[in-house]
Scaffold this active site. Structure first.
Site, mmCIF file in Angstrom:
data_model
loop_
_atom_site.group_PDB
_atom_site.id
_atom_site.type_symbol
_atom_site.label_atom_id
_atom_site.label_comp_id
_atom_site.label_asym_id
_atom_site.label_seq_id
_atom_site.Cartn_x
_atom_site.Cartn_y
_atom_site.Cartn_z
ATOM 1 C CG ASP A 94 74.311 20.674 35.141
ATOM 2 O OD1 ASP A 94 73.262 20.028 35.316
ATOM 3 O OD2 ASP A 94 74.980 21.150 36.067
ATOM 4 C CG HIS A 109 67.455 16.940 37.536
ATOM 5 N ND1 HIS A 109 68.295 16.671 38.585
ATOM 6 C CD2 HIS A 109 67.657 18.243 37.229
ATOM 7 C CE1 HIS A 109 68.998 17.745 38.890
ATOM 8 N NE2 HIS A 109 68.621 18.729 38.094
ATOM 9 C CG ASN A 137 72.988 19.139 44.009
ATOM 10 O OD1 ASN A 137 73.916 18.540 43.469
ATOM 11 N ND2 ASN A 137 71.927 19.556 43.340
ATOM 12 C CG HIS A 168 66.456 23.371 36.668
ATOM 13 N ND1 HIS A 168 65.674 22.418 37.279
ATOM 14 C CD2 HIS A 168 67.739 22.969 36.857
ATOM 15 C CE1 HIS A 168 66.434 21.483 37.810
ATOM 16 N NE2 HIS A 168 67.702 21.794 37.569
ATOM 17 C CB THR A 189 74.430 19.034 39.810
ATOM 18 O OG1 THR A 189 73.388 19.490 38.944
ATOM 19 C CG2 THR A 189 75.757 19.599 39.339
ATOM 20 C CE LYS A 215 74.364 23.939 38.099
ATOM 21 N NZ LYS A 215 73.501 22.740 38.046
ATOM 22 C CG ASP A 216 80.046 25.474 44.492
ATOM 23 O OD1 ASP A 216 79.548 24.348 44.525
ATOM 24 O OD2 ASP A 216 79.497 26.471 45.002
ATOM 25 C CG ASP A 247 70.906 22.133 35.782
ATOM 26 O OD1 ASP A 247 70.250 21.088 35.653
ATOM 27 O OD2 ASP A 247 70.931 22.785 36.838
#
Length: 544
Positions: free
Chosen positions: A42, A486, A104, A309, A83, A165-166, A305
């Site tokens: 990611d 991003h 997302n 961030h 993502t 992340k789901d 990620d």
């Protein structure tokens, strides 16, 4: 008469010869590897393969590059780059305008309600309490390469997908996955959804009982090597980086004791390590690749990620995260060697998007960029609309740099879309960092080059996208003054690595541009199965 007999004898001999050859002809049915392993990193820039290369171990990124196929100019072919859309596009071989995962989150145009990409109120959480497991792939409109592989084998193979992340697990797993697992920070558990099953397998319950997440964060986070050796990064303490919860400094060491440590683990390399640990347990306990068919394991490493961030691409934190991830990947590849052998596993590695530079850091080096005043611009836009059309609240959503307006109210008040566009555009033109407003119902008319036009077209669907899209100047973004983000159409967000390794892969490099939608189409071609249902990509040809 002799001629006739000769023809009969000759024909009989040829028929016998052909029948005999057909019987002796070896089985030419295409063979497949025992396992396909998809690795998503990611927020990984392509340059990270090289930037930290002198510190990588031989068995991780270096091994994939030296012994595999390196597509050096691999790009996303749509915008916005986020993502959910990235993971989906890799595994569907297509773009958001086709597979429907336009971000997302998005605003459903018909209802005006905000939608999260994998939300599903018809299912329940498995593995903990709460709604963090009310998730499924129901919002995904097309099949995935993982779906196609199962279909090609009459659903006898297994697909397991894993990510913090789901959305990083559910979307790659597709509609037919045996399981998708993601991390719930309330109790530091790996959980799932009743879409897949009603109870966690015993091996997952045992893994959760070990409380590995808590054990990781209790160690704190310091650099894996002496901090003075991190020469590829900016100074450790600076005003361009964010702080972890409870900390007063941006510098090492990080004690990880502020806030909820089980949540903080996401923004450390330990989030990747626990993902690796869980993936190895899945390989072992699900006996992937050992069931007589080709199984698929999809892993997404999400912590890169979170770290990116918060701290930015020039931080020592990010460098340390990649050096540790390199070791995690090497551990996985070593496991595959022992359990299957390199030639029995097909591996690919890519990213869901790249990332922008931290504007403040760029400015300190005399480079352009900035943070766009998102809230101020919306406030000014609403005032301009009121001045033009009366006291009316037309805005119903703002996602993915797109503005959603109330169409029924516009019709009722006789507000023309083109007039609204002109009012909104003039308002945004006053904002620093603004480049252009795109009418998403008339993208070709935008004041953009053809390449950028196509990226926007590929990312747009009228049922889930907004009316107008805000484009900022390069190196500008909507965010905060520390850390980065991003989602733009610029190359710093679209250029990501793409490596293939293992089964039938020849060591080589490709400098011709490839696209993210080529990945699943290439896998389908190599595996001799059908492409995902909405695929638009092309097969990547290896160089001997």
């Amino acid at each position: 008469m002799k001629t006739f007999l000769y023809l009969i004898i000759t024909s009989t001999f040829l028929l016998f010869s052909q029948t005999s050859f057909a019987q002796k002809k070896p089985n030419t049915l295409p063979k497949r590897p025992k396992l396909v392993l998809g690795i998503m990193v990611d927020q990984m820039r392509y340059e990270y393969l090289y930037k930290y290369a002198d510190r990588y171990v031989d068995g991780g990124f270096k091994r994939l590059m030296k012994e595999g196929l390196n597509c050096q100019e691999n790009h996303y072919n749509y915008a916005p780059t986020v993502t959910a859309a990235g993971h989906t596009s890799v595994y569907t071989g297509t773009v958001p305008s086709v597979h429907g995962i336009v971000g997302n989150d998005w605003t459903d145009v018909a209802s005006g309600k905000k939608v999260y990409c994998t939300e599903d109120s018809t299912v329940k959480t498995v593995g903990t309490t709460g709604k963090t497991g009310w998730m499924s792939p129901k919002n995904l409109w097309t099949s995935t390469i993982t779906d196609q592989l199962k279909m090609a084998q009459n659903y006898k193979s297994k697909t397991i997908a894993i990510a913090l992340k789901d959305r990083g697990a559910i979307l790659p797993g597709g509609h037919t996955a045996n399981a998708a697992y993601w991390y719930d920070s309330k109790e530091g558990r790996w959980i799932s959804s009743s879409f897949y099953f009603n109870e966690l397998p015993s091996w997952v319950q045992s893994f959760n009982a070990e409380e590995r997440a808590l054990k990781y964060v209790q160690k704190g986070w310091n650099t894996i090597y002496p901090i003075e050796t991190y020469t590829q990064s900016a100074e450790d303490e600076n005003k361009f980086e964010g702080k972890l919860p409870g900390e007063k400094s941006t510098s090492f060491p990080h004690d990880l004791k502020g806030g909820n440590p089980l949540e903080v683990i996401r923004t450390t390399p330990y989030g990747n390590s626990i993902t690796k640990d869980f993936a190895l347990k899945a390989l072992e306990n699900e006996k992937l690749g050992k069931n007589g068919s080709t199984d698929f394991l999809a892993i997404s490493f999400s912590s890169t990620d979170y770290v990116g961030h918060n701290f930015g691409p020039q931080s020592i934190e990010l460098e340390d995260t990649y050096l540790r991830l390199d070791k995690d990947i090497a551990e996985i590849l070593t496991y595959l060697d022992v359990q299957y052998g390199k030639d029995q596993v097909l591996v690919f590695l890519t990213a869901d998007h790249a990332v922008a530079e931290v504007p403040g850091y760029a400015n300190s080096k005399k480079l352009p960029g900035g943070v766009f005043d998102r809230n101020g611009s919306i406030s000014d836009m609403k005032k301009a609309i009121n001045q033009a059309f009366g006291n009316v609240d037309l805005l119903v959503g703002e996602e993915n740099s797109q503005l959603y307006f109330n169409h029924s109210l516009m019709t009722k008040m006789g507000i023309d879309s083109k007039k609204l566009f002109d009012v909104v555009r003039k308002s945004y033109q006053k904002q620093e960092g603004f480049s252009e407003l795109v009418d998403l119902l008339d993208i070709p008319s935008a004041n953009l080059n053809a390449q950028y036009n196509q990226l926007i077209i590929n990312g747009y669907h009228p049922a889930r996208s907004g009316d107008f899209m805000i484009l900022l100047k390069p190196s500008w973004f909507m965010g905060s003054k520390t850390g980065t983000t991003h989602s733009t159409l610029y190359s710093y967000d679209t250029h990501v690595p793409l490596l293939f390794y293992g089964w039938k892969v020849k060591p080589s490099e490709i400098v011709k541009r490839t696209y993210i939608s080529d990945i699943s189409v290439t896998l389908a071609n190599w595996l001799h199965i059908s492409e995902p249902s909405g695929s638009i990509g092309n097969v990547i040809t290896q160089i001997p």
